[in-house]
Write a protein that holds these residues in place. Structure first.
Motif, PDB file in Angstrom:
ATOM      1  N   GLN A  28       0.832  -1.196   0.000  1.00  0.00           N
ATOM      2  CA  GLN A  28       0.000   0.000   0.000  1.00  0.00           C
ATOM      3  C   GLN A  28       0.871   1.253   0.000  1.00  0.00           C
ATOM      4  N   GLU A  29       0.438   2.295  -0.712  1.00  0.00           N
ATOM      5  CA  GLU A  29       1.103   3.588  -0.573  1.00  0.00           C
ATOM      6  C   GLU A  29       0.864   4.055   0.857  1.00  0.00           C
ATOM      7  N   VAL A  30       1.814   4.826   1.379  1.00  0.00           N
ATOM      8  CA  VAL A  30       1.757   5.215   2.788  1.00  0.00           C
ATOM      9  C   VAL A  30       1.768   6.724   2.960  1.00  0.00           C
ATOM     10  N   ASP A  31       1.338   7.158   4.135  1.00  0.00           N
ATOM     11  CA  ASP A  31       1.496   8.547   4.560  1.00  0.00           C
ATOM     12  C   ASP A  31       2.840   8.606   5.276  1.00  0.00           C
ATOM     13  N   ALA A  66       3.492  -2.523   2.653  1.00  0.00           N
ATOM     14  CA  ALA A  66       3.596  -1.072   2.501  1.00  0.00           C
ATOM     15  C   ALA A  66       4.763  -0.741   1.587  1.00  0.00           C
ATOM     16  N   GLN A  67       4.685   0.414   0.940  1.00  0.00           N
ATOM     17  CA  GLN A  67       5.741   0.857   0.027  1.00  0.00           C
ATOM     18  C   GLN A  67       6.761   1.708   0.785  1.00  0.00           C
ATOM     19  N   CYS A  89       9.690   6.234   0.743  1.00  0.00           N
ATOM     20  CA  CYS A  89       8.289   5.806   0.743  1.00  0.00           C
ATOM     21  C   CYS A  89       7.701   6.076  -0.637  1.00  0.00           C
ATOM     22  N   ASN A  90       6.819   5.184  -1.073  1.00  0.00           N
ATOM     23  CA  ASN A  90       6.057   5.371  -2.311  1.00  0.00           C
ATOM     24  C   ASN A  90       6.965   5.660  -3.511  1.00  0.00           C
ATOM     25  N   LYS A  92       8.887   5.498  -7.028  1.00  0.00           N
ATOM     26  CA  LYS A  92       8.563   5.142  -8.408  1.00  0.00           C
ATOM     27  C   LYS A  92       9.789   5.414  -9.277  1.00  0.00           C
ATOM     28  N   ALA A 126      10.314   9.823  -4.886  1.00  0.00           N
ATOM     29  CA  ALA A 126       9.808   9.218  -3.656  1.00  0.00           C
ATOM     30  C   ALA A 126       9.552  10.306  -2.629  1.00  0.00           C
ATOM     31  N   SER A 134       9.259  15.489  -0.759  1.00  0.00           N
ATOM     32  CA  SER A 134       9.423  14.785  -2.036  1.00  0.00           C
ATOM     33  C   SER A 134      10.870  14.903  -2.473  1.00  0.00           C
ATOM     34  N   CYS A 154       8.309  -3.950  -2.810  1.00  0.00           N
ATOM     35  CA  CYS A 154       7.112  -3.154  -2.498  1.00  0.00           C
ATOM     36  C   CYS A 154       5.997  -3.401  -3.504  1.00  0.00           C
TER      37      CYS A 154
END
Length: 176
Positions: A28-31, A66-67, A89-90, A92, A126, A134, A154
């Protein structure tokens, strides 16, 4: 998040091995500002630090879909560009070039290694845990391979999902 901060607050977690179900799930993408994600980031770094030869660890490997992952290739002989210890996190991959084969291993597949073709130069977008800042990271060589390996975790993939076939999988050598 620096490695030192993550290490001091992190707990060492058990690392799951295949065929654990979570290893095949898309995380899952995360906060990244969520305190649980900040703690997970610290735990990943602490667990990576106590694991001999480990240069990266992703949340699914410790049972969290989680990512989030950490990487540190400092001192590795195949590393050219080195950003030190970091957690993303998250993440790409937004650019990839100069594809090359290389041998990979994984704590979640402890008895095997395999030849995997990966980009030797990548650009990753990311977010940092804690601050939510970011970032765009450009890297190459071994650090690029490590990032792609952890981003795959991930996304529910193991390096075995990327090998060309059974001929490219090897029994891990055991050194006594």
């Amino acid at each position: 998040m620096t490695g030192e901060n993550a290490e001091s607050a992190g707990r060492v977690l058990p690392v799951l091995t295949a065929p654990a179900t979570v290893l095949g799930e898309v995380g899952q993408e995360v906060d990244p500002t969520d305190p649980e994600i900040v703690q997970l980031a610290a735990d990943l770094v602490a667990t990576m630090r106590v694991s001999p030869g480990c240069v990266g660890l992703a949340a699914p490997q410790v049972g969290v879909s989680a990512q989030v992952f950490c990487v540190d290739v400092t001192g590795h002989p195949k590393a050219a560009t080195v950003h030190g210890t970091f957690v993303l996190c998250n993440a790409k991959i937004v650019e990839a070039s100069r594809w090359r084969p290389g041998r990979e291993g994984c704590m979640s597949v402890p008895d095997l290694t395999g030849d995997v073709k990966r980009a030797a130069r990548i650009v990753v977008e990311a977010v940092l845990p804690g601050t939510g800042e970011s970032v765009t990271m450009t890297t190459d060589a071994f650090e690029a391979r490590a990032l792609q390996h952890e981003i795959d975790h991930c996304g529910g993939k193991l390096f075995l999902d990327r090998v060309a076939g059974a001929h490219a999988i090897y029994q891990r050598k055991v050194y006594l």
